[in-house]
Design a protein around this motif. Structure first.
Motif, mmCIF file in Angstrom:
data_model
loop_
_atom_site.group_PDB
_atom_site.id
_atom_site.type_symbol
_atom_site.label_atom_id
_atom_site.label_comp_id
_atom_site.label_asym_id
_atom_site.label_seq_id
_atom_site.Cartn_x
_atom_site.Cartn_y
_atom_site.Cartn_z
ATOM 1 N N TYR A 1 -14.855 -7.324 -6.654
ATOM 2 C CA TYR A 1 -15.610 -8.000 -5.606
ATOM 3 C C TYR A 1 -17.066 -8.222 -6.016
ATOM 4 C CZ TYR A 1 -11.429 -6.434 -3.352
ATOM 5 O OH TYR A 1 -10.113 -6.208 -3.063
ATOM 6 N N LYS B 1 0.815 -1.222 0.000
ATOM 7 C CA LYS B 1 0.000 0.000 0.000
ATOM 8 C C LYS B 1 0.848 1.273 0.000
ATOM 9 C CE LYS B 1 -0.597 -0.346 4.998
ATOM 10 N NZ LYS B 1 -1.492 -0.677 6.063
ATOM 11 N N ALA C 1 -6.806 -6.070 -2.484
ATOM 12 C CA ALA C 1 -7.150 -5.219 -1.337
ATOM 13 C C ALA C 1 -5.892 -4.743 -0.622
ATOM 14 C CB ALA C 1 -8.042 -5.995 -0.378
ATOM 15 N N ARG C 2 -4.874 -5.612 -0.544
ATOM 16 C CA ARG C 2 -3.599 -5.218 0.085
ATOM 17 C C ARG C 2 -2.992 -4.045 -0.673
ATOM 18 N NH1 ARG C 2 -2.294 -11.103 0.814
ATOM 19 N NH2 ARG C 2 -3.455 -11.318 2.741
ATOM 20 N N GLY D 1 -4.475 -0.794 -0.057
ATOM 21 C CA GLY D 1 -4.110 -0.148 1.195
ATOM 22 C C GLY D 1 -4.862 -0.633 2.418
ATOM 23 N N LEU D 2 -5.645 -1.691 2.299
ATOM 24 C CA LEU D 2 -6.393 -2.168 3.467
ATOM 25 C C LEU D 2 -5.462 -2.962 4.389
ATOM 26 C CD1 LEU D 2 -8.664 -1.598 1.324
ATOM 27 C CD2 LEU D 2 -9.966 -3.369 2.454
ATOM 28 N N ASN D 3 -5.700 -2.867 5.694
ATOM 29 C CA ASN D 3 -4.906 -3.708 6.599
ATOM 30 C C ASN D 3 -5.528 -5.108 6.647
ATOM 31 O OD1 ASN D 3 -6.961 -3.819 8.620
ATOM 32 N ND2 ASN D 3 -6.362 -1.782 9.296
#
Lengths: 345, 286
Positions: A87, A73, B182-183, B186-188
């Motif tokens: 999704y 990120k 998703a990583r 920027g998602l944890n």
């Protein structure tokens, strides 16, 4: 936008090295395509750039910053996956907006960015649909949209067109190329399809067994491959390669030969030899493939399959004896032992 | 019938309809269904009867009455037990949905040393029957002061090996690309699990929630052992106490049971497609 630099990049799984210290500089705004057969390490390299695989050795720089230890990120890159990775429980709008999940932009700014990306990719009428209502091409556009809204320093594409049919793939090739020209963002793109590489890349990086064999502009690689593997991998149909001996400036097939001759099917023409053909090959036709503007003629020379080209309406019959000729300057030569390229004749 | 069907097709369809094997199967299913439904019907029927009519075996009572329902519902204990059961079943269900899926996700999607060993250890607890676990549970509750408390009733079921196994198997079917995308966005890791992975396993979550809720709503053995005060009784324990309190009042027991069954029936009717899918997923016999 940013440059991407790989310095002596190594990837190992246990004691097995799969990437052997590769070096590469991707210029700001450049569209670089990594191409090679399955297992050559192109996807692993891309995933290391993305931060999805740990680096075993060497350095990756995005811009001036070494990113080896950074999370995906914080690398400011966006990636589009082969399976789209959009999704199913979210609408197109929510999927695109997902790229801005951690953004500090206001709600209105995020909505504006989503609409802008939707408009650019022709997704406006589909924004409230679910992925299950979309075609493969539309889904891939949604994935690109999600990557776009983040304004990343670089886009990474991992075989994004592999799941599409041939017609859609051709269309998406043009769309991605056009998108790159519009955005001007650095792109690293992985494919095993050399047609994608040839048609989209500013520069192609040919990989095999964890090594970079050659890196250059598409036509440079097509015209001047460094070895037999690259010569046969780039170009459709593949280059004909067969052992020859050279006598008085003219080559003839021989096994064993003193050198390997490589002739692209489009440079090997069935019919009368013009003045001073440097190589002539004769054999019995095993198959013909009419392509419209021309016909591919398959025949065998000393048990080795060869493909030549014939004018569209002068295709020989199957079983007929034919002779095909290559003009001087159209025959690539390779060393028999090392398979490396030699000066062309 | 399709008017264009050939005579042969029509005949074969007719033959299929009256095949003796099918008649036998349907008859067995009918009898089985009847056996299952009869006690339920008698339970509801008895709940509308007076004490004098209880042994009158007519399915439709001669003089139906709502008195039993009024008596049961006006008895504060029943409401208390109902609320206890609701609180316990809902809490344990939420806990299972959260922890089983969290552990299942970790085991399915992260590579770390000992992962397989941990999974086997969790799975092996499935081989131990509840009856063997009750004594250690009781001793543990006694030592930690959990006897006769809500926590004492709930703690053995707050996380289950079955739920972990079910969720792990399901999370394994999610392509890694979803999580990696998703990583990169920027998602944890926790948010990836919650926002991306969980919505993708809704069928399994529904199945797990339904099984856990029903299991805890009807749980009898452990709540009976761990509770002593009436205020902590769950519905099944409370209803059984009805039976032994004074003379056996079948009409009252059946009324309480009918009320206790309603949430279960409701859950089944509303979510039956998830239950059926859940049974298929879990490979249970149902």
């Amino acid at each position: 936008m940013a440059t991407i630099t790989l310095r002596n990049l190594v990837k190992s799984y246990g004691k097995t090295d799969v990437i052997h210290g590769i070096n590469l500089e991707v210029a700001d705004g450049e569209f670089v395509v990594f191409v090679g057969p399955s297992g050559c390490g192109k996807s692993t390299t891309l995933r290391m750039i993305a931060g999805l695989e740990e680096v075993s050795g060497g350095e990756i720089l995005i811009g001036d910053r070494v990113v080896n230890e950074l999370d995906p990120k914080t690398r400011n890159i966006a990636m589009v996956f082969q399976n789209y990775a959009i999704y199913p429980h979210l609408t197109v709008r929510q999927n695109i907006a997902f790229g801005l999940y951690t953004s500090t932009l206001s709600k209105e700014q995020k909505a504006a960015k989503v609409s802008e990306a939707g408009a650019m990719l022709g997704l406006e009428p589909l924004l409230d649909r679910r992925p299950s209502d979309l075609s493969g091409g539309q889904r891939q556009r949604v994935a690109i949209g999600r990557a776009m809204v983040r304004d990343p320093a670089a886009f990474l594409f991992d075989e994004p067109l592999s799941n599409l049919d041939a017609q859609l793939r051709a269309q998406m090739r043009i769309e991605i190329k056009a998108l790159h020209q519009r955005l001007g963002t650095t792109i690293a793109y992985v494919t095993h399809d050399q047609v994608e590489a040839m048609t989209m890349a500013d520069r192609i990086v040919v990989m095999r067994d964890g090594h970079i064999l050659q890196s250059g502009a598409p036509m440079e690689i097509y015209d001047n491959p460094v070895d037999v593997f690259t010569a046969r991998f780039i170009g459709t149909p593949s280059m004909n390669v067969l052992p020859v001996v050279e006598e008085g400036g003219v080559m003839r097939p021989a096994d064993p030969g003193t050198v390997l001759a490589g002739i692209r099917p489009h440079d090997l023409l069935v019919g009368e030899a013009g003045a001073g053909a440097s190589l002539s090959l004769a054999g019995r036709v095993t198959a013909v493939e009419p392509l419209g503007p021309e016909t591919l003629v398959h025949f065998e020379v000393a048990g080795k399959p060869v493909i030549a080209t014939a004018p569209a309406r002068q295709a020989p019959a199957i079983g007929a004896e034919v002779v095909a000729h290559a003009q001087p300057g159209r025959v690539h030569l390779f060393d028999v032992a090392t398979q490396k390229s030699l000066p062309r004749r | 019938m399709n008017p264009t069907a050939s005579p042969t097709t029509s005949r074969s369809l007719a033959m299929k309809r009256i095949r003796p094997g099918r008649i036998v199967i349907w008859t067995i299913l009918f009898i089985g269904g009847l056996l299952m439904v009869t006690p339920l019907l008698f339970m509801f029927s008895t709940s509308f009867k007076t004490a004098a009519q209880v042994y009158d075996l007519r399915l439709i009572p001669a003089a139906p009455t709502l008195d039993n329902y009024i008596r049961v519902l006006s008895d504060g204990r029943f409401l208390r037990w109902f609320l206890n059961s609701s609180f316990i079943a809902i809490t344990v269900t939420l806990s299972n949905v959260f922890f089983d899926s969290l552990v299942g996700y970790t085991l399915a999607k992260f590579r770390f040393r000992g992962r397989y060993l941990i999974f086997i250890a969790i799975l092996s607890t499935l081989m131990i029957p509840t009856e063997m676990l009750v004594i250690p549970w009781y001793l543990m509750s006694a030592n930690l002061g959990w006897l006769d408390s809500y926590w004492g009733i709930m703690f053995p079921g707050m996380m289950t090996a079955f739920g972990t196994f079910l969720m792990k198997q399901f999370f394994e079917t999610i392509p890694d690309d979803f999580l990696e995308a998703a990583r990169i966005d920027g998602l944890n890791e926790f948010t990836i699990w919650w926002r991306v992975a969980m919505p993708l396993v809704t069928p399994a979550l529904s199945a797990l929630a339904i099984f856990t809720f029903l299991g805890n709503w009807t749980a009898f053995f452990w709540p009976l052992i761990v509770t002593t005060s009436q205020e902590l009784y769950t519905l099944p324990i409370g209803l059984s106490s009805f039976a032994v309190e004074q003379a056996i009042q079948w009409e009252m027991i059946m009324t309480g049971a009918a009320l206790a069954t309603l949430p279960t029936l409701l859950v089944f009717l509303l979510l039956q497609r998830y239950i059926v899918r859940g049974v298929m997923l879990a490979g249970l016999k149902g």
